[in-house]
Design a protein around this motif. Structure first.
Motif, PDB file in Angstrom:
ATOM      1  N   UNK A  51      49.705  84.314 -26.636  1.00 24.89           N
ATOM      2  CA  UNK A  51      49.587  85.565 -27.393  1.00 24.89           C
ATOM      3  C   UNK A  51      48.149  85.771 -27.864  1.00 24.89           C
ATOM      4  N   UNK A  52      47.554  84.726 -28.445  1.00 21.80           N
ATOM      5  CA  UNK A  52      46.174  84.842 -28.916  1.00 21.80           C
ATOM      6  C   UNK A  52      45.229  85.140 -27.750  1.00 21.80           C
ATOM      7  N   UNK A  53      45.508  84.557 -26.591  1.00 27.62           N
ATOM      8  CA  UNK A  53      44.672  84.848 -25.431  1.00 27.62           C
ATOM      9  C   UNK A  53      44.807  86.318 -25.026  1.00 27.62           C
ATOM     10  N   UNK A  54      46.022  86.835 -24.998  1.00 26.73           N
ATOM     11  CA  UNK A  54      46.230  88.250 -24.656  1.00 26.73           C
ATOM     12  C   UNK A  54      45.528  89.167 -25.652  1.00 26.73           C
ATOM     13  N   UNK A  55      45.368  88.684 -26.878  1.00 24.21           N
ATOM     14  CA  UNK A  55      44.702  89.463 -27.922  1.00 24.21           C
ATOM     15  C   UNK A  55      43.189  89.242 -27.928  1.00 24.21           C
ATOM     16  N   UNK A  56      42.684  88.526 -26.932  1.00 28.85           N
ATOM     17  CA  UNK A  56      41.235  88.290 -26.769  1.00 28.85           C
ATOM     18  C   UNK A  56      40.640  87.489 -27.926  1.00 28.85           C
ATOM     19  N   UNK A  57      41.386  86.500 -28.390  1.00 27.58           N
ATOM     20  CA  UNK A  57      40.874  85.657 -29.463  1.00 27.58           C
ATOM     21  C   UNK A  57      40.232  84.371 -28.936  1.00 27.58           C
ATOM     22  N   UNK A  58      40.401  84.106 -27.662  1.00 24.66           N
ATOM     23  CA  UNK A  58      39.727  82.972 -27.020  1.00 24.66           C
ATOM     24  C   UNK A  58      38.687  83.546 -26.066  1.00 24.66           C
ATOM     25  N   UNK A  59      37.440  83.607 -26.491  1.00 29.61           N
ATOM     26  CA  UNK A  59      36.426  84.309 -25.691  1.00 29.61           C
ATOM     27  C   UNK A  59      36.046  83.633 -24.380  1.00 29.61           C
ATOM     28  N   UNK A  60      36.293  82.335 -24.237  1.00 23.33           N
ATOM     29  CA  UNK A  60      35.786  81.644 -23.056  1.00 23.33           C
ATOM     30  C   UNK A  60      36.881  81.184 -22.099  1.00 23.33           C
ATOM     31  N   UNK A  61      38.089  81.640 -22.291  1.00 22.74           N
ATOM     32  CA  UNK A  61      39.198  81.243 -21.426  1.00 22.74           C
ATOM     33  C   UNK A  61      38.944  81.722 -19.998  1.00 22.74           C
ATOM     34  N   UNK A  62      39.286  80.876 -19.058  1.00 23.36           N
ATOM     35  CA  UNK A  62      39.145  81.199 -17.626  1.00 23.36           C
ATOM     36  C   UNK A  62      40.522  81.100 -16.987  1.00 23.36           C
ATOM     37  N   UNK A  63      40.639  81.684 -15.816  1.00 24.77           N
ATOM     38  CA  UNK A  63      41.893  81.616 -15.045  1.00 24.77           C
ATOM     39  C   UNK A  63      41.666  80.810 -13.776  1.00 24.77           C
ATOM     40  N   UNK A  64      42.555  79.859 -13.557  1.00 32.25           N
ATOM     41  CA  UNK A  64      42.599  79.158 -12.277  1.00 32.25           C
ATOM     42  C   UNK A  64      43.495  80.010 -11.389  1.00 32.25           C
ATOM     43  N   UNK A  65      42.869  80.797 -10.530  1.00 34.36           N
ATOM     44  CA  UNK A  65      43.595  81.777  -9.727  1.00 34.36           C
ATOM     45  C   UNK A  65      44.614  81.101  -8.808  1.00 34.36           C
ATOM     46  N   UNK A  66      44.270  79.942  -8.278  1.00 34.63           N
ATOM     47  CA  UNK A  66      45.175  79.271  -7.334  1.00 34.63           C
ATOM     48  C   UNK A  66      46.487  78.859  -8.001  1.00 34.63           C
ATOM     49  N   UNK A  67      46.445  78.501  -9.261  1.00 31.34           N
ATOM     50  CA  UNK A  67      47.654  78.101  -9.996  1.00 31.34           C
ATOM     51  C   UNK A  67      48.115  79.152 -10.996  1.00 31.34           C
ATOM     52  N   UNK A  68      47.378  80.259 -11.101  1.00 30.97           N
ATOM     53  CA  UNK A  68      47.625  81.282 -12.120  1.00 30.97           C
ATOM     54  C   UNK A  68      47.805  80.626 -13.494  1.00 30.97           C
ATOM     55  N   UNK A  69      46.811  79.812 -13.842  1.00 28.03           N
ATOM     56  CA  UNK A  69      46.880  79.040 -15.083  1.00 28.03           C
ATOM     57  C   UNK A  69      45.637  79.323 -15.925  1.00 28.03           C
ATOM     58  N   UNK A  70      45.849  79.464 -17.223  1.00 29.11           N
ATOM     59  CA  UNK A  70      44.724  79.633 -18.144  1.00 29.11           C
ATOM     60  C   UNK A  70      44.086  78.268 -18.385  1.00 29.11           C
ATOM     61  N   UNK A  71      42.758  78.274 -18.456  1.00 30.09           N
ATOM     62  CA  UNK A  71      42.026  77.052 -18.777  1.00 30.09           C
ATOM     63  C   UNK A  71      41.083  77.350 -19.936  1.00 30.09           C
TER      64      UNK A  71
END
Length: 184
Positions: A51-71
């Motif tokens: 939820x916090x990520x969707x609200x842009x509260x983690x500015x440096x989060x990346x996506x691992x596209x191959x696994x569709x996973x937040x890092x």
């Protein structure tokens, strides 16, 4: 326009712009934590992290596209600790986002961040005071019902119990006077 007057969309756009243009901070922004790992480190649920990520509260989060996973990075972990604290004391998502934006903007916004924290501290102190008053009321009620329970048990042992509707404070002069003698 001050940051306080900006809409969520404007804040998010500015956050994204700052990140895209590169920013120098003391924390490592290299992606290394999954949602589950960050959840464990922060003591927050995975749902809350997402939820916090969707609200842009983690500015440096990346996506691992191959696994569709937040890092998440150590920088995200540091912001997560800040967000957890600010949310616990009642700061809105919008204002948390503003605080993060001001943090990324840098030293020019120290005064604004300080003002937010000072206002939060005043609000927290008020909440603590109100909770202390509520606790005193609760302690009084616990003593009241403990006393009432003892009186009823004594009557039951003697075989003289009848329901006297003693839940009314006006009928418990003895309780009140006993409390006064104890200094309560």
């Amino acid at each position: 326009m001050t940051n306080k007057e900006k809409s969520d969309a404007e804040i998010i756009k500015e956050l994204d712009s700052i990140i895209e243009n590169g920013i120098s901070i003391d924390y490592d922004t290299k992606p290394k934590y999954t949602v589950k790992e960050l959840s464990k480190k922060l003591g927050l649920s995975s749902h809350t992290i997402r939820f916090y990520d969707k609200e842009h509260l983690f500015p440096f989060v990346k996506r691992d596209v191959s696994n569709d996973e937040r890092l998440f990075s150590d920088a995200d972990w540091a912001f997560g600790k800040l967000i957890k604290c600010l949310r616990q004391i009642g700061l809105s998502i919008h204002d948390c986002r503003l605080f993060i934006l001001d943090t990324l903007i840098g030293d020019d916004t120290v005064k604004e961040r300080l003002l937010i924290l000072v206002n939060l501290q005043a609000s927290l102190r008020k909440q603590i005071h109100e909770l202390q008053e509520a606790e005193r009321d609760l302690q009084y009620k616990i003593r009241f019902f403990s006393y009432l329970d003892e009186e009823i048990e004594i009557e039951k042992e003697k075989g003289t119990f009848t329901d006297k509707k003693r839940g009314l404070l006006s009928k418990l002069k003895r309780f009140v006077s006993k409390q006064k003698s104890l200094g309560c």
